[in-house]
Write an enzyme that holds these catalytic residues in place. Structure first.
Site, PDB file in Angstrom:
ATOM      1  N   ARG A 170      18.074  28.296  18.147  1.00 51.03           N
ATOM      2  CA  ARG A 170      19.530  28.260  17.914  1.00 51.03           C
ATOM      3  C   ARG A 170      20.107  29.482  18.611  1.00 51.03           C
ATOM      4  NH1 ARG A 170      22.690  27.246  12.307  1.00 51.03           N
ATOM      5  NH2 ARG A 170      22.041  25.175  12.946  1.00 51.03           N
TER       6      ARG A 170
ATOM      7  N   ASP B 127      33.871  18.951  10.392  1.00 56.36           N
ATOM      8  CA  ASP B 127      33.042  20.155  10.559  1.00 56.36           C
ATOM      9  C   ASP B 127      33.983  21.341  10.345  1.00 56.36           C
ATOM     10  OD1 ASP B 127      31.176  22.085  11.399  1.00 56.36           O
ATOM     11  OD2 ASP B 127      31.316  21.568  13.527  1.00 56.36           O
TER      12      ASP B 127
ATOM     13  N   ARG C 187      18.130  15.813   7.976  1.00 60.25           N
ATOM     14  CA  ARG C 187      17.741  16.785   9.010  1.00 60.25           C
ATOM     15  C   ARG C 187      16.217  16.961   8.955  1.00 60.25           C
ATOM     16  NH1 ARG C 187      21.160  20.585  10.826  1.00 60.25           N
ATOM     17  NH2 ARG C 187      19.445  20.906  12.281  1.00 60.25           N
TER      18      ARG C 187
ATOM     19  N   CYS D 270      28.533  18.050   8.468  1.00 56.36           N
ATOM     20  CA  CYS D 270      27.242  18.648   8.838  1.00 56.36           C
ATOM     21  C   CYS D 270      26.858  19.784   7.899  1.00 56.36           C
ATOM     22  CB  CYS D 270      27.287  19.139  10.287  1.00 56.36           C
ATOM     23  SG  CYS D 270      28.651  20.265  10.619  1.00 56.36           S
TER      24      CYS D 270
ATOM     25  N   HIS E 179      24.746  20.068  19.306  1.00 54.72           N
ATOM     26  CA  HIS E 179      23.867  20.141  18.125  1.00 54.72           C
ATOM     27  C   HIS E 179      23.172  18.773  17.986  1.00 54.72           C
ATOM     28  CE1 HIS E 179      22.201  21.584  14.508  1.00 54.72           C
ATOM     29  NE2 HIS E 179      23.269  21.700  13.738  1.00 54.72           N
TER      30      HIS E 179
ATOM     31  N   GLN F  39      21.496  17.514  14.625  1.00 54.34           N
ATOM     32  CA  GLN F  39      22.488  17.157  13.609  1.00 54.34           C
ATOM     33  C   GLN F  39      22.991  15.734  13.839  1.00 54.34           C
ATOM     34  OE1 GLN F  39      23.775  19.183  10.933  1.00 54.34           O
ATOM     35  NE2 GLN F  39      24.408  17.125  10.352  1.00 54.34           N
TER      36      GLN F  39
HETATM   37  N1   CP Z   1      24.253  21.755   9.675  1.00 53.87           N
HETATM   38  C1   CP Z   1      23.536  22.834  10.025  1.00 53.87           C
HETATM   39  O1   CP Z   1      23.040  22.955  11.158  1.00 53.87           O
HETATM   40  O2   CP Z   1      23.377  23.754   9.028  1.00 53.87           O
HETATM   41  P1   CP Z   1      22.801  25.227   9.183  1.00 53.87           P
HETATM   42  O3   CP Z   1      23.769  25.983  10.073  1.00 53.87           O
HETATM   43  O4   CP Z   1      22.741  25.786   7.799  1.00 53.87           O
HETATM   44  O5   CP Z   1      21.450  25.165   9.836  1.00 53.87           O
HETATM   45  N1  NVA Z   2      30.329  23.841  14.481  1.00 58.07           N
HETATM   46  C1  NVA Z   2      29.546  24.583  13.521  1.00 58.07           C
HETATM   47  C2  NVA Z   2      28.354  23.787  13.094  1.00 58.07           C
HETATM   48  C3  NVA Z   2      27.522  24.413  12.007  1.00 58.07           C
HETATM   49  C4  NVA Z   2      26.303  23.600  11.685  1.00 58.07           C
HETATM   50  C5  NVA Z   2      29.128  25.903  14.120  1.00 58.07           C
HETATM   51  O1  NVA Z   2      28.777  25.935  15.313  1.00 58.07           O
HETATM   52  O2  NVA Z   2      29.175  26.914  13.413  1.00 58.07           O
END
Ligand code: CP
Ligand code: NVA
Length: 299
Positions: A102, A213, A281, A253, A129, A132
């Site tokens: 990430r 989101d 997930r 999400c 993502h 997701q």
């Molecule tokens: N939805 C999601 O990716 O959650 P986290 O940021 O907690 O991993």
């Molecule tokens: N759009 C959000 C998604 C979190 C899972 C972010 O990037 O923070």
């Protein structure tokens, strides 16, 4: 395909195949019949941003397959600062069987994939993502069956999650409508079946799934005050849901910011779907790890 970086890299057939396997593997897992296909395999996890679901689901998934995970924060490895991305990738490829990362920049994850001999999985970048979106589609398949011809309405920011969902919808033959403020649209998506509007009520018309989101993604904290004002008309609330079909489900999400992109009332009414989506997930990524590590990639 060695890696899982972007939904756009795969055909509708490959993605549908993965989703159907994930649904089937979830049943096997729950029956205690899923083979431990990744015994003694090691998954490296790199996180430049916070995470709950992604971190726990990857770590739990590799353990459930008989392997183990190593968590690496950027403070540990200094990706691109202490050491070039290519060198980190080369070393991890020699010691580990897969890497999930990430990062802020999408190029960091694609650079890892390019220089790593082991599979690399995108665990969220500023751009997309994909894990997701796949867990979301898996959840929708469990509810609705075949998804072709169904519509997903995304209310909010045309950011990473919306982008992966838009591309996945196109691949699966679904319609995707984004309702967002001016300047927050998805740019440069060549896929068909995508409409963008300023009108949330028009977006949710005929939708099977209403999705939202956060208005303030990780890394955008400095813009919070401004974004809360800009996105106010794009809240998923009971009034908006009255314009959607009665059997529409709400997805998020997570993490959810109640009172901002979604009301407490709507969140509570759709909690079962939203938390199943979170659980998926784990199930999707366990199947993905099996395919990438034990089967050598997505065919
Ligand atoms: N939805 C999601 O990716 O959650 P986290 O940021 O907690 O991993
Ligand atoms: N759009 C959000 C998604 C979190 C899972 C972010 O990037 O923070």
């Amino acid at each position: 395909m060695k890696d899982f970086i972007n939904i756009a890299d795969f055909s509708g057939e490959q993605l549908t195949g993965l989703l159907e396997r994930a649904v089937a593997d979830k049943k096997l897992f729950r029956a205690g019949e899923l083979p431990a296909s990744c015994r003694r395999k090691v998954l490296a996890l790199i996180f430049e941003k916070p995470s709950l679901r992604t971190r726990v689901s990857f770590e739990a998934a590799i353990v459930q397959l008989g392997g183990a995970a190593i968590n690496l924060t950027n403070a540990d490895i200094g990706l691109g600062s202490r050491e070039p991305v290519a060198d980190v990738a080369a070393v991890l490829g020699r010691m580990c069987d897969a890497v999930a990362a990430r990062t802020f920049s999408h190029e960091t994850v694609s650079g890892l994939a390019e220089h790593c001999s082991a599979p690399v999985i995108n665990a969220l970048t500023d751009y997309c993502h994909p894990c997701q979106a796949m867990a979301d589609a898996m959840t929708a398949m469990e509810i609705f069956g075949d998804l072709a011809g169904r519509k997903l309405a995304f209310i909010g920011d045309g950011n990473n999650v919306a982008r992966s969902l838009a591309v996945l919808c196109a691949k699966l033959g679904m319609d995707f409508a984004l309702a967002c403020p001016e300047g927050f649209e998805l740019e440069g998506e060549p896929e068909a079946n995508i409409t963008q509007t300023r009108d949330p009520r028009a977006a949710v018309e005929g939708a099977s799934i209403v999705y939202t989101d956060t208005w303030v993604s990780m890394g955008q904290e400095d813009e919070k005050d401004e974004r809360i004002v800009t996105f106010k008309p794009f809240q998923v609330n009971a009034e908006l849901m009255s314009a959607a079909p009665k059997d529409a489900v709400v997805m998020h999400c997570l993490p959810a910011y109640r009172g901002y992109e979604i009301t407490d009332e709507v969140m509570s009414a759709h909690a079962e779907t939203i938390f199943e989506e979170a659980e998926n997930r784990l199930h999707f990524q366990r199947t993905l790890l099996h395919v990438l590590i034990a089967e050598g990639g997505i065919k």
